[in-house]
Design a protein around this motif. Structure first.
Motif, PDB file in Angstrom:
ATOM      1  N   ASN A   1       1.036  -0.835  -0.124  1.00 43.71           N
ATOM      2  CA  ASN A   1      -0.088   0.052  -0.219  1.00 43.71           C
ATOM      3  C   ASN A   1       0.871   1.627   0.217  1.00 43.71           C
ATOM      4  O   ASN A   1       0.360   2.282   0.056  1.00 43.71           O
ATOM      5  CB  ASN A   1      -1.310  -0.308   1.252  1.00 43.71           C
ATOM      6  N   ALA A   2       2.137   1.160   0.533  1.00 49.40           N
ATOM      7  CA  ALA A   2       2.686   2.349   0.135  1.00 49.40           C
ATOM      8  C   ALA A   2       4.257   1.848   0.065  1.00 49.40           C
ATOM      9  O   ALA A   2       5.058   0.811   0.232  1.00 49.40           O
ATOM     10  CB  ALA A   2       3.157   2.929   1.274  1.00 49.40           C
TER      11      ALA A   2
ATOM     12  N   VAL B   1       3.183   0.214  -5.612  1.00 48.21           N
ATOM     13  CA  VAL B   1       1.646   0.330  -4.723  1.00 48.21           C
ATOM     14  C   VAL B   1       0.435  -0.490  -5.688  1.00 48.21           C
ATOM     15  O   VAL B   1       0.505  -0.268  -6.453  1.00 48.21           O
ATOM     16  CB  VAL B   1       1.149   2.162  -4.678  1.00 48.21           C
TER      17      VAL B   1
END
Length: 167
Positions: free
Chosen positions: A92-93, A107
């Motif tokens: 997610n990052a 991502v």
């Protein structure tokens, strides 16, 4: 027909009103010419029939081939979907300049394998942390699903300017 100037074609009578052979034409020449024309017409019909049958076969084969190609493409698409392994985590990052960023992780990549961790033995993120700590400075094989395709990434956990060994 050579005698056409005398009004004799393929269908005009070769006898006069009384049933006698006409004396104004060469009967032998007219009959021979008519026979040759009829033979040529029959040959033409036979050839056209062969051409028509060949065209039918050609189109049928093309149709079959097209159907087979479509079926193969569908089967391949199905097997590709089935062959995509189960992901157990999602990125997610990714911090710019980090080991994860340098390795090409993105991502929304879905993680399928992270070193020795996969969907069958993954319990929690601590599993990944353990693998990372034991692999500092050594390349890890990471497999992700990106845009419905399996992608292999070489990731080497190491100390960098940011937090952790991955970023």
């Amino acid at each position: 027909l050579p005698s056409q100037q005398k009004g004799v074609g393929m269908n005009e009578p070769l006898v006069d009103a009384e049933g006698f052979p006409r004396d104004d034409i060469d009967l032998y020449q007219v009959r021979t010419a008519r026979h040759n024309i009829i033979c040529l017409q029959n040959d033409h019909k036979a050839l056209m029939k062969q051409v028509e049958e060949a065209l039918h076969q050609l189109h049928a084969r093309e149709k079959e081939k097209h159907a087979k190609d479509e079926a193969e493409a569908l089967a391949e698409a199905m097997s590709q979907n089935q062959s995509l392994p189960q992901a157990f985590a999602k990125v997610n990052a990714v911090t710019p300049g980090s080991p994860a960023s340098l390795s090409g992780l993105q991502v929304d990549d879905e993680i399928v394998e992270f070193g020795s961790v996969n969907v069958n033995n993954f319990q929690n993120l601590q599993n990944i942390a353990t693998v990372v700590q034991h692999s500092e400075g050594r390349p890890l094989s990471v497999t992700v699903i990106r845009s419905s395709k399996k992608v292999h990434v070489g990731l080497t956990p190491k100390r960098w300017a940011g937090k952790g060994l991955l970023g």
